[in-house]
Enzyme design. Structure first.
Site, PDB file in Angstrom:
ATOM      1  NE  ARG A 129      44.979  50.013  56.523  1.00 53.99           N
ATOM      2  CZ  ARG A 129      43.901  50.031  55.745  1.00 53.99           C
ATOM      3  NH1 ARG A 129      42.921  50.867  56.008  1.00 53.99           N
ATOM      4  NH2 ARG A 129      43.812  49.221  54.726  1.00 53.99           N
ATOM      5  CB  SER A 174      46.728  45.753  46.667  1.00 60.23           C
ATOM      6  OG  SER A 174      46.295  47.017  47.157  1.00 60.23           O
ATOM      7  CG  ASP A 327      37.179  45.127  52.165  1.00 57.03           C
ATOM      8  OD1 ASP A 327      38.230  45.075  52.825  1.00 57.03           O
ATOM      9  OD2 ASP A 327      36.984  45.968  51.271  1.00 57.03           O
ATOM     10  NE  ARG A 358      39.041  44.606  58.117  1.00 59.80           N
ATOM     11  CZ  ARG A 358      38.596  45.282  57.077  1.00 59.80           C
ATOM     12  NH1 ARG A 358      38.612  44.742  55.866  1.00 59.80           N
ATOM     13  NH2 ARG A 358      38.126  46.507  57.222  1.00 59.80           N
TER      14      ARG A 358
END
Length: 450
Positions: A129, A174, A327, A358
């Site tokens: 990441r 973020s 999420d 994702r």
């Protein structure tokens, strides 16, 4: 392969109604921050309800490595004897943050303005990441970083010997980046200003204020402007961690799509920067209600009751809501598969750089189970089949991602055929009691032969 051991294949089978109370773990975001701010405070911080998943336990180990005394008293009760702002010791060993992007980025921030050096690593997922989103802004304080190509872990951070305050505009929504900058600002003299164009979860701001930091937030045309005065003396606190809305998402969504279900999820944190999923589910027609609404420790809390909702409709999810539910998009896409019509999700490019990509992971798994998905760089569309019409029957790759694995377990509960994942091991990073909790409600989630 799981970042923490041998792969654990899992299968979820169609089941009867889910009934009962789902006591999900403590909030992961608040658990990380409780340990970190406790370590930066003076005195003993006592924490009740800490999430004891692997991610948070790795943060506890890291705080010990930086010199704080962290004690597990059992039953979710912990204490932290802090070293004060600027009091971190240089660790003797490499800091292993496991699977936790939140942990590593926040810890990098809080040591960046101290004159110490630390090396960070993680599992295969975390080491893939991007860390430049944190190392770039902490460089403004005077920290230096050396890592693998592309700003990847393992990485060594050399903290600033003479940190300076900064003025920083967060380039993407973020909470991890914003929080890393605010934590770095604690040991910098003067005022640091952080601007975020799009509001993200504000646990760091709330908790800094609770620990005694001088911090203010103003909403302007430029966005949320957060001003923090550096070098405070943070005072130890008693913290009760609310239960995690991101974990609550799984039993809630399972109840919404599984016929006859009625599940109560008590004591869920409903911070407005975290509750976007529940608003979205209601817009889709989910039978979801809040009971016993209250405030605990500065955070809004309620009991959530979720019931089977056979007439779900696809919607265009408000893209400004993305930061408050980033999420939860994987499990939302599962609910969308059982809705009638298209569910359109835009402004979600952050999903591409989570524990996995994702969007890609969910799109591939849903397609394998008979659901049509369209996708782009920062958007995707799930073409819902309506209640009872999702074929299932496939094995999906979890891609070392706990939320991907749990989302496909929810899919299997209401699909026509069982749904499997190649590795459910990563679930332990955030929701170690997932299997037992879902089984107690009536789900049929089982470990299968590898």
């Amino acid at each position: 392969m799981s970042g923490h051991g041998t792969p654990i294949p899992m299968t979820s089978r169609p089941c009867g109604p889910l009934k009962g109370e789902a006591h999900v773990p403590g909030d992961k975001s608040i658990s990380h921050r409780s340990l970190i701010l406790g370590a930066l405070a003076v005195g003993e911080t006592r924490i009740q309800g800490l999430l004891e998943g692997e991610d948070v336990l790795d943060t506890a180990k890291a705080m010990r490595a930086f010199g704080a005394e962290v004690t597990n008293h059992g039953g979710g009760s912990w204490s932290v004897h802090g070293v004060g702002v600027g009091g971190f010791a240089e660790p003797d060993t490499v800091i292993d943050c496991g699977n936790s992007g939140t942990g590593v980025r926040l810890i990098m921030g809080c040591m960046a303005s101290s004159n110490i050096t630390a090396t960070f690593t993680g599992d295969a997922s975390l080491n893939s990441r991007p860390m430049a989103r944190v190392t770039d802004p902490i460089a403004l304080f005077g920290a230096q970083s050396v890592g693998r190509a592309g700003g990847r872990l393992p990485m060594t951070i050399v903290g600033a010997a003479d940190p300076v305050p900064v003025h920083y505009e967060v380039p993407m929504p973020s909470a991890q980046v914003k929080s890393a900058v605010l934590l770095a600002a604690l040991n910098a003299p003067g005022q640091t200003v952080v601007i975020e164009k799009e509001a993200t979860r504000d646990h760091t701001e709330r908790m800094l204020a609770g620990f005694g930091a001088e911090i203010s937030t103003e909403v302007t045309d430029a966005g949320r402007v957060i001003t923090l005065t550096g070098q405070p003396e943070l005072k130890a606190q008693d913290i009760v961690v609310p239960r995690d809305p991101s974990s609550a998402a799984f039993p809630v969504c399972a109840a919404v799509v599984t016929p006859g279900s009625d599940v109560l999820v008590p004591n869920i944190g409903l911070n407005p920067t975290r509750a976007g999923l529940f608003t979205t589910l209601r817009e889709m027609g989910a039978d979801l209600t809040y009971e016993n609404e209250r405030e605990e420790g500065g955070e809004p809390v309620a009991d959530l009751r979720a019931k089977f909702s056979p007439d779900l409709k696809g919607i265009a999810v408000d893209p400004t809501r993305a930061a408050s539910m980033i999420d939860e998009y994987p499990v939302l896409s599962v609910v969308a598969a059982f809705a009638a019509g298209d569910t359109v999700m835009k402004g979600v490019k952050e999903l591409r750089v989570k524990e996995s990509d994702r969007i890609d992971a969910m799109a591939k798994g849903l397609r394998a189970n008979g659901v049509t998905v369209e996708e782009g760089d920062d958007w995707w569309v799930v073409k819902g089949l309506g209640h009872g019409n999702v074929p299932g029957g496939a094995t999906c790759a979890s891609q070392l991602d706990h939320r991907i694995a749990m989302s496909f377990m929810i899919l299997g509960m209401a699909a026509q055929n069982p749904v499997s994942v190649d590795d459910g091991g990563p679930i332990a990073t955030s929701f170690p009691i997932f299997e037992r909790l879902m089984a107690d409600l009536g789900a049929r989630v089982e470990r299968s032969e590898s």
